[in-house]
Design a protein around this motif. Sequence first.
Motif, PDB file in Angstrom:
ATOM      1  N   ARG A 318       0.842  -1.189   0.000  1.00 44.54           N
ATOM      2  CA  ARG A 318       0.000   0.000   0.000  1.00 44.54           C
ATOM      3  C   ARG A 318       0.881   1.244   0.000  1.00 44.54           C
ATOM      4  O   ARG A 318       1.960   1.256   0.581  1.00 44.54           O
ATOM      5  CB  ARG A 318      -0.883   0.012   1.240  1.00 44.54           C
ATOM      6  CG  ARG A 318      -2.068  -0.898   1.156  1.00 44.54           C
ATOM      7  CD  ARG A 318      -3.137  -0.566   2.182  1.00 44.54           C
ATOM      8  NE  ARG A 318      -2.679   0.177   3.330  1.00 44.54           N
ATOM      9  CZ  ARG A 318      -2.172  -0.396   4.423  1.00 44.54           C
ATOM     10  NH1 ARG A 318      -2.029  -1.696   4.461  1.00 44.54           N
ATOM     11  NH2 ARG A 318      -1.806   0.336   5.445  1.00 44.54           N
ATOM     12  N   LEU A 319       0.386   2.265  -0.629  1.00 37.70           N
ATOM     13  CA  LEU A 319       1.166   3.485  -0.799  1.00 37.70           C
ATOM     14  C   LEU A 319       1.661   4.042   0.536  1.00 37.70           C
ATOM     15  O   LEU A 319       2.839   4.376   0.690  1.00 37.70           O
ATOM     16  CB  LEU A 319       0.297   4.520  -1.517  1.00 37.70           C
ATOM     17  CG  LEU A 319       1.013   5.589  -2.292  1.00 37.70           C
ATOM     18  CD1 LEU A 319       1.942   4.974  -3.316  1.00 37.70           C
ATOM     19  CD2 LEU A 319       0.011   6.493  -2.984  1.00 37.70           C
ATOM     20  N   ASP A 320       0.781   4.120   1.516  1.00 37.38           N
ATOM     21  CA  ASP A 320       1.164   4.679   2.820  1.00 37.38           C
ATOM     22  C   ASP A 320       2.250   3.844   3.478  1.00 37.38           C
ATOM     23  O   ASP A 320       3.141   4.372   4.139  1.00 37.38           O
ATOM     24  CB  ASP A 320      -0.057   4.782   3.749  1.00 37.38           C
ATOM     25  CG  ASP A 320      -1.022   5.870   3.284  1.00 37.38           C
ATOM     26  OD1 ASP A 320      -0.816   6.379   2.167  1.00 37.38           O
ATOM     27  OD2 ASP A 320      -1.963   6.204   4.025  1.00 37.38           O
ATOM     28  N   ILE A 356      -0.045  14.220  -6.080  1.00 43.41           N
ATOM     29  CA  ILE A 356       0.574  15.165  -5.150  1.00 43.41           C
ATOM     30  C   ILE A 356      -0.138  15.117  -3.803  1.00 43.41           C
ATOM     31  O   ILE A 356       0.478  15.253  -2.745  1.00 43.41           O
ATOM     32  CB  ILE A 356       0.555  16.599  -5.754  1.00 43.41           C
ATOM     33  CG1 ILE A 356       1.515  16.643  -6.956  1.00 43.41           C
ATOM     34  CG2 ILE A 356       0.968  17.639  -4.716  1.00 43.41           C
ATOM     35  CD1 ILE A 356       1.580  17.940  -7.691  1.00 43.41           C
ATOM     36  N   SER A 357      -1.455  14.868  -3.835  1.00 42.39           N
ATOM     37  CA  SER A 357      -2.223  14.794  -2.576  1.00 42.39           C
ATOM     38  C   SER A 357      -1.744  13.618  -1.715  1.00 42.39           C
ATOM     39  O   SER A 357      -1.703  13.716  -0.487  1.00 42.39           O
ATOM     40  CB  SER A 357      -3.718  14.645  -2.875  1.00 42.39           C
ATOM     41  OG  SER A 357      -3.931  13.526  -3.720  1.00 42.39           O
ATOM     42  N   ASP A 358      -1.343  12.492  -2.365  1.00 39.98           N
ATOM     43  CA  ASP A 358      -0.803  11.350  -1.606  1.00 39.98           C
ATOM     44  C   ASP A 358       0.491  11.749  -0.904  1.00 39.98           C
ATOM     45  O   ASP A 358       0.738  11.369   0.236  1.00 39.98           O
ATOM     46  CB  ASP A 358      -0.489  10.166  -2.552  1.00 39.98           C
ATOM     47  CG  ASP A 358      -1.736   9.592  -3.203  1.00 39.98           C
ATOM     48  OD1 ASP A 358      -2.764   9.535  -2.519  1.00 39.98           O
ATOM     49  OD2 ASP A 358      -1.668   9.215  -4.392  1.00 39.98           O
ATOM     50  N   LEU A 359       1.312  12.502  -1.640  1.00 37.72           N
ATOM     51  CA  LEU A 359       2.582  12.974  -1.079  1.00 37.72           C
ATOM     52  C   LEU A 359       2.336  13.859   0.143  1.00 37.72           C
ATOM     53  O   LEU A 359       2.917  13.644   1.208  1.00 37.72           O
ATOM     54  CB  LEU A 359       3.309  13.796  -2.138  1.00 37.72           C
ATOM     55  CG  LEU A 359       4.505  13.180  -2.848  1.00 37.72           C
ATOM     56  CD1 LEU A 359       4.976  14.107  -3.947  1.00 37.72           C
ATOM     57  CD2 LEU A 359       5.641  12.915  -1.899  1.00 37.72           C
ATOM     58  N   ARG A 360       1.462  14.826  -0.042  1.00 42.29           N
ATOM     59  CA  ARG A 360       1.190  15.782   1.046  1.00 42.29           C
ATOM     60  C   ARG A 360       0.631  15.065   2.274  1.00 42.29           C
ATOM     61  O   ARG A 360       1.034  15.330   3.403  1.00 42.29           O
ATOM     62  CB  ARG A 360       0.187  16.845   0.571  1.00 42.29           C
ATOM     63  CG  ARG A 360       0.806  17.840  -0.389  1.00 42.29           C
ATOM     64  CD  ARG A 360      -0.003  19.131  -0.433  1.00 42.29           C
ATOM     65  NE  ARG A 360       0.523  20.008  -1.470  1.00 42.29           N
ATOM     66  CZ  ARG A 360      -0.159  20.362  -2.564  1.00 42.29           C
ATOM     67  NH1 ARG A 360      -1.377  19.919  -2.758  1.00 42.29           N
ATOM     68  NH2 ARG A 360       0.377  21.172  -3.446  1.00 42.29           N
ATOM     69  N   ARG A 361      -0.315  14.157   2.018  1.00 41.36           N
ATOM     70  CA  ARG A 361      -0.955  13.432   3.119  1.00 41.36           C
ATOM     71  C   ARG A 361       0.078  12.657   3.942  1.00 41.36           C
ATOM     72  O   ARG A 361       0.075  12.682   5.165  1.00 41.36           O
ATOM     73  CB  ARG A 361      -2.016  12.475   2.572  1.00 41.36           C
ATOM     74  CG  ARG A 361      -2.840  11.802   3.649  1.00 41.36           C
ATOM     75  CD  ARG A 361      -3.810  10.782   3.113  1.00 41.36           C
ATOM     76  NE  ARG A 361      -3.148   9.548   2.693  1.00 41.36           N
ATOM     77  CZ  ARG A 361      -3.008   9.162   1.438  1.00 41.36           C
ATOM     78  NH1 ARG A 361      -3.472   9.918   0.459  1.00 41.36           N
ATOM     79  NH2 ARG A 361      -2.406   8.027   1.133  1.00 41.36           N
ATOM     80  N   LEU A 384       7.854  14.040  -8.300  1.00 40.52           N
ATOM     81  CA  LEU A 384       6.978  12.975  -8.823  1.00 40.52           C
ATOM     82  C   LEU A 384       7.351  12.694 -10.264  1.00 40.52           C
ATOM     83  O   LEU A 384       7.294  13.587 -11.110  1.00 40.52           O
ATOM     84  CB  LEU A 384       5.510  13.429  -8.796  1.00 40.52           C
ATOM     85  CG  LEU A 384       4.750  13.328  -7.475  1.00 40.52           C
ATOM     86  CD1 LEU A 384       3.347  13.877  -7.664  1.00 40.52           C
ATOM     87  CD2 LEU A 384       4.673  11.888  -6.991  1.00 40.52           C
ATOM     88  N   CYS A 385       7.761  11.468 -10.531  1.00 37.19           N
ATOM     89  CA  CYS A 385       8.073  11.062 -11.901  1.00 37.19           C
ATOM     90  C   CYS A 385       7.015  10.051 -12.307  1.00 37.19           C
ATOM     91  O   CYS A 385       6.739   9.087 -11.578  1.00 37.19           O
ATOM     92  CB  CYS A 385       9.465  10.433 -11.931  1.00 37.19           C
ATOM     93  SG  CYS A 385       9.834   9.591 -13.470  1.00 37.19           S
ATOM     94  N   SER A 386       6.395  10.243 -13.458  1.00 40.20           N
ATOM     95  CA  SER A 386       5.253   9.396 -13.822  1.00 40.20           C
ATOM     96  C   SER A 386       5.651   7.989 -14.266  1.00 40.20           C
ATOM     97  O   SER A 386       4.821   7.097 -14.324  1.00 40.20           O
ATOM     98  CB  SER A 386       4.432  10.088 -14.921  1.00 40.20           C
ATOM     99  OG  SER A 386       5.294  10.494 -15.951  1.00 40.20           O
ATOM    100  N   VAL A 387       6.941   7.769 -14.592  1.00 39.89           N
ATOM    101  CA  VAL A 387       7.370   6.447 -15.086  1.00 39.89           C
ATOM    102  C   VAL A 387       7.894   5.602 -13.926  1.00 39.89           C
ATOM    103  O   VAL A 387       8.925   5.926 -13.337  1.00 39.89           O
ATOM    104  CB  VAL A 387       8.472   6.595 -16.159  1.00 39.89           C
ATOM    105  CG1 VAL A 387       8.957   5.231 -16.636  1.00 39.89           C
ATOM    106  CG2 VAL A 387       7.952   7.423 -17.330  1.00 39.89           C
ATOM    107  N   PRO A 388       7.186   4.515 -13.566  1.00 44.72           N
ATOM    108  CA  PRO A 388       7.660   3.683 -12.454  1.00 44.72           C
ATOM    109  C   PRO A 388       8.782   2.750 -12.913  1.00 44.72           C
ATOM    110  O   PRO A 388       9.013   2.590 -14.109  1.00 44.72           O
ATOM    111  CB  PRO A 388       6.416   2.868 -12.088  1.00 44.72           C
ATOM    112  CG  PRO A 388       5.654   2.753 -13.369  1.00 44.72           C
ATOM    113  CD  PRO A 388       5.947   3.994 -14.167  1.00 44.72           C
ATOM    114  N   PRO A 389       9.502   2.123 -11.959  1.00 42.10           N
ATOM    115  CA  PRO A 389      10.496   1.128 -12.368  1.00 42.10           C
ATOM    116  C   PRO A 389       9.788  -0.018 -13.080  1.00 42.10           C
ATOM    117  O   PRO A 389       8.623  -0.289 -12.794  1.00 42.10           O
ATOM    118  CB  PRO A 389      11.085   0.637 -11.043  1.00 42.10           C
ATOM    119  CG  PRO A 389      10.684   1.637 -10.021  1.00 42.10           C
ATOM    120  CD  PRO A 389       9.423   2.262 -10.507  1.00 42.10           C
TER     121      PRO A 389
END
Length: 475
Positions: A318-320, A356-361, A384-389
């Motif tokens: 999960r992101l968090d 960006i909201s995920d980052l801020r949170r 934030l880079c849109s291309v994941p590994p």
Amino acid sequence: MTQSVVVQVGQCGNQIGCCFWDLALREHAAVNQKGIYDEAISSFFRNVDTRVVGDGGSISKGKICSLKARAVLIDMEEGVVNEILQGPLRDVFDSKQLITDISGSGNNWAVGHKVFGSLYQEQILEKLRKSAEHCDCLQCFFIIHSMGGGTGSGLGTFLLKVLEDEFPEVYRLVTSVYPSGEDDVITSPYNSILAMKELNEHADCVLPIDNQSLFDIISKIDVMVNSGKLGTTIKPKSLVTSSAGASKKRQEKPFDAMNNVVANLLLNLTSSARFEGSLNMDLNEISMNLVPFPQLHYLVSSLTPLYTLADVNIPPRRLDQMFSDAFSKDHQLIRADPKHNLYLACALMVRGNVQISDLRRNIERLKPSLRFVSWNQEGWKTSLCSVPPVGHSHSLLALANNTCVKPTFVELRERFMRLYKKKAHLHHYLQIEGMEESCFTEALSSLSALVQEYNQLDATKSMPAEDLPRLSVAV
């Protein structure tokens, strides 16, 4: 788009570099399926028409002809560089980018720095100038080296001074692999301390990496893979480890997995420079935002998810959880505990489909548990880079300027003193021309001054955060 040049010095530097170029090529291949030479690829690769005699004509647009890495490979033993030239990456390097010798530096900083430094200075300069000329907008030199050996520590730090003199405006970012306490090179504490003085004086930013931490990470991954838990089916087409794909045929070496972790760190670090994103971060912004005092430029890096490095098919975290992991000791590439120490600043470099909201949170969620210096409570830098590994939905690299690096330096100083008190092995250094005992005492006092600066900052830990008066605006 800006360009960067990678300078790989010594056995360790060249092996990590080899992993980096391998993974970078795969990452670009996954994104750029039409084979068009674009700005993303141009940041670390040149497009060369090999039919043109001489240096090959550079092609700035259109189809990819032949990619050449923006790199200079230096080693005073031929072994590793020859291996690269015979391996799957042989076409990415040109003989004009290589500097090798046959004798090696004998694990002696003085040989690398004083002997080979003066012997190869002109050649190194010529290759660096050539690489710089091929760039439209050169932004950064990445130096990859180890601290414990002779060539990496000696010639690697000699190179920093050369770069500072020749390209004063170009940012120097150094990835330094520090020896563990059980290192088999008896003189590694001498080499490390002598190299530290040069890093203090001539680097803009250093990412210290600890061999022991890399070993611990790999051990944990092995346990995960062999435990049979968490769906450990090996992904047939994952491009995350260097053992997949083209280099499958060669035998895995003991350090391959560890070098791969460092290569992934560099991949994430440069992702914003290579790909587009809603919140891109220039490489020079790292130094500008994370280094408030010129000497305190050592950044602790942590990488998550780590299991990407094992080709293990573990459900995406999960992101968090990923943000929490980035601040845990298990995910760091150096043994340290930033949570109980003081932060000067922190950068979060996120890749993938993250808002960006995920980052801020997550920053707001984590902030109360992290201690920042009183004068920089908002010391966060985000990208934030849109291309994941490849093979993953998202990843995160955290870079922390934190006083927790101090114990690494203190331990290094103790190991140095154990040898130096007995004057053990000192004669190997002092027989080199230009090397005097004062070189050791100066290096020691340079390190002690650095430790003292961290001590002074740590002393402010208990001070309350300043609530600075704000300008009141009449409405």
